[in-house]
Scaffold this motif. Sequence first.
Motif, PDB file in Angstrom:
ATOM      1  N   HIS A 109       0.828  -1.209   0.000  1.00 15.25           N
ATOM      2  CA  HIS A 109       0.000   0.000   0.000  1.00 15.25           C
ATOM      3  C   HIS A 109       0.867   1.266   0.000  1.00 15.25           C
ATOM      4  O   HIS A 109       0.495   2.275  -0.606  1.00 15.25           O
ATOM      5  CB  HIS A 109      -0.942  -0.035   1.197  1.00 15.25           C
ATOM      6  CG  HIS A 109      -1.957  -1.130   1.091  1.00 15.25           C
ATOM      7  ND1 HIS A 109      -3.040  -1.069   0.234  1.00 15.25           N
ATOM      8  CD2 HIS A 109      -2.029  -2.353   1.703  1.00 15.25           C
ATOM      9  CE1 HIS A 109      -3.744  -2.175   0.339  1.00 15.25           C
ATOM     10  NE2 HIS A 109      -3.134  -2.995   1.224  1.00 15.25           N
ATOM     11  N   PHE A 110       2.022   1.192   0.643  1.00 15.01           N
ATOM     12  CA  PHE A 110       2.964   2.310   0.584  1.00 15.01           C
ATOM     13  C   PHE A 110       3.414   2.538  -0.859  1.00 15.01           C
ATOM     14  O   PHE A 110       3.441   3.671  -1.357  1.00 15.01           O
ATOM     15  CB  PHE A 110       4.158   2.025   1.491  1.00 15.01           C
ATOM     16  CG  PHE A 110       5.231   3.068   1.426  1.00 15.01           C
ATOM     17  CD1 PHE A 110       4.969   4.399   1.761  1.00 15.01           C
ATOM     18  CD2 PHE A 110       6.519   2.737   1.021  1.00 15.01           C
ATOM     19  CE1 PHE A 110       5.967   5.351   1.704  1.00 15.01           C
ATOM     20  CE2 PHE A 110       7.522   3.697   0.952  1.00 15.01           C
ATOM     21  CZ  PHE A 110       7.237   5.012   1.294  1.00 15.01           C
ATOM     22  N   HIS A 116       0.495   6.331  -7.069  1.00 18.07           N
ATOM     23  CA  HIS A 116      -0.612   7.258  -7.305  1.00 18.07           C
ATOM     24  C   HIS A 116      -0.157   8.712  -7.122  1.00 18.07           C
ATOM     25  O   HIS A 116      -0.596   9.608  -7.858  1.00 18.07           O
ATOM     26  CB  HIS A 116      -1.773   6.944  -6.359  1.00 18.07           C
ATOM     27  CG  HIS A 116      -2.521   5.704  -6.728  1.00 18.07           C
ATOM     28  ND1 HIS A 116      -3.115   5.527  -7.957  1.00 18.07           N
ATOM     29  CD2 HIS A 116      -2.779   4.560  -6.012  1.00 18.07           C
ATOM     30  CE1 HIS A 116      -3.702   4.344  -7.994  1.00 18.07           C
ATOM     31  NE2 HIS A 116      -3.508   3.728  -6.826  1.00 18.07           N
ATOM     32  N   LEU A 117       0.733   8.947  -6.173  1.00 17.31           N
ATOM     33  CA  LEU A 117       1.255  10.298  -5.966  1.00 17.31           C
ATOM     34  C   LEU A 117       2.000  10.757  -7.218  1.00 17.31           C
ATOM     35  O   LEU A 117       1.848  11.893  -7.672  1.00 17.31           O
ATOM     36  CB  LEU A 117       2.179  10.324  -4.745  1.00 17.31           C
ATOM     37  CG  LEU A 117       2.752  11.684  -4.346  1.00 17.31           C
ATOM     38  CD1 LEU A 117       1.647  12.681  -4.008  1.00 17.31           C
ATOM     39  CD2 LEU A 117       3.694  11.522  -3.145  1.00 17.31           C
ATOM     40  N   GLY A 118       2.793   9.849  -7.804  1.00 14.55           N
ATOM     41  CA  GLY A 118       3.521  10.197  -9.015  1.00 14.55           C
ATOM     42  C   GLY A 118       2.608  10.445 -10.192  1.00 14.55           C
ATOM     43  O   GLY A 118       2.921  11.242 -11.080  1.00 14.55           O
ATOM     44  N   LEU A 119       1.448   9.742 -10.197  1.00 16.10           N
ATOM     45  CA  LEU A 119       0.481   9.922 -11.278  1.00 16.10           C
ATOM     46  C   LEU A 119      -0.443  11.117 -11.051  1.00 16.10           C
ATOM     47  O   LEU A 119      -1.262  11.443 -11.919  1.00 16.10           O
ATOM     48  CB  LEU A 119      -0.367   8.652 -11.439  1.00 16.10           C
ATOM     49  CG  LEU A 119       0.377   7.425 -12.016  1.00 16.10           C
ATOM     50  CD1 LEU A 119      -0.470   6.176 -11.851  1.00 16.10           C
ATOM     51  CD2 LEU A 119       0.699   7.667 -13.494  1.00 16.10           C
ATOM     52  N   GLY A 120      -0.337  11.747  -9.874  1.00 17.42           N
ATOM     53  CA  GLY A 120      -1.208  12.881  -9.556  1.00 17.42           C
ATOM     54  C   GLY A 120      -2.577  12.474  -9.057  1.00 17.42           C
ATOM     55  O   GLY A 120      -3.458  13.333  -8.908  1.00 17.42           O
ATOM     56  N   ALA A 121      -2.773  11.182  -8.795  1.00 17.65           N
ATOM     57  CA  ALA A 121      -4.051  10.706  -8.255  1.00 17.65           C
ATOM     58  C   ALA A 121      -3.985  10.829  -6.737  1.00 17.65           C
ATOM     59  O   ALA A 121      -3.707   9.858  -6.015  1.00 17.65           O
ATOM     60  CB  ALA A 121      -4.315   9.268  -8.688  1.00 17.65           C
ATOM     61  N   LEU A 122      -4.219  12.039  -6.239  1.00 16.93           N
ATOM     62  CA  LEU A 122      -3.915  12.341  -4.846  1.00 16.93           C
ATOM     63  C   LEU A 122      -4.844  11.632  -3.873  1.00 16.93           C
ATOM     64  O   LEU A 122      -4.417  11.214  -2.783  1.00 16.93           O
ATOM     65  CB  LEU A 122      -3.976  13.863  -4.635  1.00 16.93           C
ATOM     66  CG  LEU A 122      -3.028  14.688  -5.513  1.00 16.93           C
ATOM     67  CD1 LEU A 122      -3.174  16.170  -5.216  1.00 16.93           C
ATOM     68  CD2 LEU A 122      -1.584  14.245  -5.304  1.00 16.93           C
ATOM     69  N   HIS A 145       5.435  11.098   3.033  1.00 19.47           N
ATOM     70  CA  HIS A 145       4.750  11.083   1.749  1.00 19.47           C
ATOM     71  C   HIS A 145       3.258  11.367   1.916  1.00 19.47           C
ATOM     72  O   HIS A 145       2.644  12.017   1.043  1.00 19.47           O
ATOM     73  CB  HIS A 145       4.968   9.750   1.044  1.00 19.47           C
ATOM     74  CG  HIS A 145       6.323   9.645   0.410  1.00 19.47           C
ATOM     75  ND1 HIS A 145       7.397   9.037   1.037  1.00 19.47           N
ATOM     76  CD2 HIS A 145       6.797  10.092  -0.783  1.00 19.47           C
ATOM     77  CE1 HIS A 145       8.463   9.105   0.257  1.00 19.47           C
ATOM     78  NE2 HIS A 145       8.127   9.739  -0.864  1.00 19.47           N
ATOM     79  N   LEU A 146       2.669  10.894   2.988  1.00 17.50           N
ATOM     80  CA  LEU A 146       1.268  11.252   3.237  1.00 17.50           C
ATOM     81  C   LEU A 146       1.146  12.762   3.433  1.00 17.50           C
ATOM     82  O   LEU A 146       0.225  13.395   2.901  1.00 17.50           O
ATOM     83  CB  LEU A 146       0.736  10.507   4.462  1.00 17.50           C
ATOM     84  CG  LEU A 146      -0.699  10.869   4.875  1.00 17.50           C
ATOM     85  CD1 LEU A 146      -1.685  10.635   3.742  1.00 17.50           C
ATOM     86  CD2 LEU A 146      -1.117  10.065   6.118  1.00 17.50           C
ATOM     87  N   GLY A 147       2.085  13.331   4.158  1.00 15.15           N
ATOM     88  CA  GLY A 147       2.086  14.784   4.337  1.00 15.15           C
ATOM     89  C   GLY A 147       2.224  15.514   3.012  1.00 15.15           C
ATOM     90  O   GLY A 147       1.539  16.511   2.752  1.00 15.15           O
ATOM     91  N   ALA A 148       3.099  14.995   2.137  1.00  7.03           N
ATOM     92  CA  ALA A 148       3.282  15.625   0.822  1.00  7.03           C
ATOM     93  C   ALA A 148       1.993  15.567   0.006  1.00  7.03           C
ATOM     94  O   ALA A 148       1.640  16.509  -0.717  1.00  7.03           O
ATOM     95  CB  ALA A 148       4.412  14.946   0.076  1.00  7.03           C
ATOM     96  N   THR A 149       1.276  14.431   0.131  1.00  6.14           N
ATOM     97  CA  THR A 149       0.000  14.296  -0.580  1.00  6.14           C
ATOM     98  C   THR A 149      -1.018  15.301  -0.063  1.00  6.14           C
ATOM     99  O   THR A 149      -1.707  15.983  -0.838  1.00  6.14           O
ATOM    100  CB  THR A 149      -0.535  12.871  -0.408  1.00  6.14           C
ATOM    101  OG1 THR A 149       0.459  11.937  -0.868  1.00  6.14           O
ATOM    102  CG2 THR A 149      -1.818  12.676  -1.194  1.00  6.14           C
ATOM    103  N   LEU A 150      -1.140  15.397   1.251  1.00  6.31           N
ATOM    104  CA  LEU A 150      -2.092  16.345   1.849  1.00  6.31           C
ATOM    105  C   LEU A 150      -1.708  17.789   1.523  1.00  6.31           C
ATOM    106  O   LEU A 150      -2.578  18.650   1.345  1.00  6.31           O
ATOM    107  CB  LEU A 150      -2.139  16.127   3.362  1.00  6.31           C
ATOM    108  CG  LEU A 150      -2.689  14.766   3.796  1.00  6.31           C
ATOM    109  CD1 LEU A 150      -2.422  14.525   5.284  1.00  6.31           C
ATOM    110  CD2 LEU A 150      -4.196  14.684   3.512  1.00  6.31           C
ATOM    111  N   PHE A 151      -0.425  18.053   1.429  1.00  7.94           N
ATOM    112  CA  PHE A 151       0.039  19.391   1.051  1.00  7.94           C
ATOM    113  C   PHE A 151      -0.476  19.741  -0.340  1.00  7.94           C
ATOM    114  O   PHE A 151      -0.986  20.846  -0.568  1.00  7.94           O
ATOM    115  CB  PHE A 151       1.569  19.416   1.088  1.00  7.94           C
ATOM    116  CG  PHE A 151       2.173  20.761   0.781  1.00  7.94           C
ATOM    117  CD1 PHE A 151       2.500  21.642   1.797  1.00  7.94           C
ATOM    118  CD2 PHE A 151       2.418  21.152  -0.531  1.00  7.94           C
ATOM    119  CE1 PHE A 151       3.065  22.890   1.519  1.00  7.94           C
ATOM    120  CE2 PHE A 151       2.974  22.380  -0.830  1.00  7.94           C
ATOM    121  CZ  PHE A 151       3.298  23.257   0.209  1.00  7.94           C
TER     122      PHE A 151
END
Length: 846
Positions: A109-110, A116-122, A145-151
Amino acid sequence: MAIRQEILNTALAALSSGRPGAAETELRALLSANSQDVDARYFYARSLAAQGQLERAVGEFQRLLTIRSGHVRAMIDMGIALIYLGNHQGALAVLERAKGIDSQPAELHFALGLCHLGLGALTEAEAGFRMAIARHMRIPEVYDHLGATLFRLQRYPEAVECFRQAIALNPRFVAALGNLGDALMRAGDVTAAIGAYRDAAALQPDDALIQAALGTALLMANDLAGAAISLERALLLDRELADVAVNLGTALRRLDQPDQAAAAYSRALAVRPTHAEALLELGLLTAERGDPEQAAMLLLAARDQRPQDAQVALKAAEKLDALGRRSQALNVYEQAAQSIPANADIHDAHGLLLHRLGRYGDALVCYARALGLDASRRATQLNRGHALESQGSVPEAIRCFHDVLGAAPQDLHALAGLASCAFRICDWDLAATMVARLLETPTGIDQLHPFLRFAADLEPVVLADSCRRTARAIADRTHETPLAPYAHDKLRVAYLSPDFRQHPVAYAIAGLIERHDPRIESIGVSLVAPDDSEIAVRLRSSFDEFIDGGSMSDGEIVELLRRREIDIAVDLAGFTSGARPAVFAARIAPVQVNYLGFAGSTGARFMDFMIADEVVVPAADEPLYAEQIVRLPHSYLPFDRERTVGKPAGRVDAGLPAAGFVFCAFSNGYKIAREVFEVWMTLLKEVPDSVLWLRGGALAMEGNLIRAAGDLGVAADRLVFSPFVARMDEYLARLQWADLFLDTVPYNAHTTAAEALWAGVPVITCRGRSFAGRVGASLLTAAGLPELIGDDLDGYRNRALNLARSPATLGELRERLRDAKSTAVFDTARYVRDFESALFGVWRRA
């Protein structure tokens, strides 16, 4: 078998201890012995990945999966390798395949979150990271990385918490500390962000990006010195950071280090010559440093680099306008309006410039566009109201200001706009209501145009305080440079005015300028482009030097006149339309004089003297004046006796009845007060067949005066409205048909009253309680006709009525007026001597 396990254990120990090369050697030996060894192949692939050989690692994972197609761990690691190779779609396919076999591993899942983060699917990335955490994955990277996504989802407070958890797991996690700083900045907690950046910098002091982030945060916190230090460190570590150089320039500029700031912006442009912000900021700074040509070039280059950036366009155009490059500023607005038509700020700013240029119709088109995009823009609604007023569409302007008050009942600008319109069209009830509301606020009356404050008949101390505040606001925005007196053979006197055109000021001053003593070098500075009228041409040829400053900025005028070493600068405008008080606030001469154009004190500490006389400024009023009062021996108001008074055409041709007494009041509508108009109507009723001859104006003004007359029992045909006459000789000739000129109060007629006297028409005035209301008394005193001055409206009325009823007395008075043409009020040569004596006197006092 035991040997294999021993080699495998040795390889795993090397891999876990950070020696992937050694692990690779051991594992290659095992694979040489058995290429189908799943464990050896798996860890061999991992050892390659650990060395950064990701493509080789992916190949080994693929070989392994041909041996054991369901190897989930190999799929996860292969997916991660593909992610770092930028092949997110390939990674997703592998990871989804692994998920189909076993959806439990937290690492899966990580990896899906990373993909998904790289694909922009936040949203999917957030779900993946949270699923890994739910499966008890407790490594700092997952929280980072979760923080980066939420950012990226702009959920900054949640991002802050994630980065803090990552740091709690690894206090030396520099990337998480930097990310925490970024999230705190977006969350608005600049102080906490600075702390995070400082912690990161302490762990990794040679990281240019961390130093840059710290410097930027310090800049936002207004710690300019600290910001400059950090930003400079960042550039020492990486000189290619153009954005950092721009921020350094901003810090240095705010530290009042313009040379260093310019160097910083130049560093940015050396790295990236097309950097729009560097071009813009260097252009703004260059303008401040007095190089308008270079500044304009930089500002236009900034616009060209970022044609769809509204802020670049707005800043560039505003500065170009301030530099006097109005055609270039208009071009910036026009192009921006085409390239970013949905930006209301552009249309509004474009309209403001067009308004100042007198292109009211075009300005209204721009305001309509802005309001079409956002009908709630109060500032634009106000601008539209002012443009309508300037265009003469006063009723529509009134509706516009009322609309603003509907949304914001206490808006002082709308109240002042309504008051201004009401004065212009003689809507006395509306004017009184708006002035009263403005006075409810301590500084509300300051929003009313200064010259209309005279018409509002304010208490003298209220008027004085208001003008002082207006002047102080200008002075606070301007740096004043003291100037010591110069030593010249001639006294250099500069006259600054927007009215060296067909305007009362031009007609009044022409004879003075022409007759100046050779000991005075006169310089005329037109603050707007002069017209080609006869009086304008005459003035231009009368000055020893004439400067057209209409296309020059305030700063350029200041610099030019300082270079000319002006001894005395005379302001002929004060706060009237087209004035440039900021030029005087910057100080263009050791002595600065308020004269003629503004009928009262400017309230400005940067104006040293004011030309007056004992009638307009009695000694008791001096505390109300910021300037030192210099009194001429007779009236302060100049008059050019070269004006010719021709033979008038017939009365009927002038629009007057063939017979009957003619009361005349050619003052502008804003000077006509209700109380004075009521006196005029009384006179009409007392003098049969008389008419009141008024200056024509807006239909709304004429309509209001006709209605007011009707309410007082006077028929509409007793009011005759005269069209504007451009030629002075024709105007003076026509004026002779008037039997008696009725002055206005609290704001007298000034030059218009002097012209009536010159045409042989007696003037009745009422002494007011301000400079503006005592000019008529000043003129009549100097003309030797003090009996025509009423100290109140009753005295004013009685004098007018007595003359209207006594043709013989009126005839004698007209004879005295012919003699009065030789008195001080019309003796231009004597006036010039008195005025020059005053100039030399103030120069000696300096």
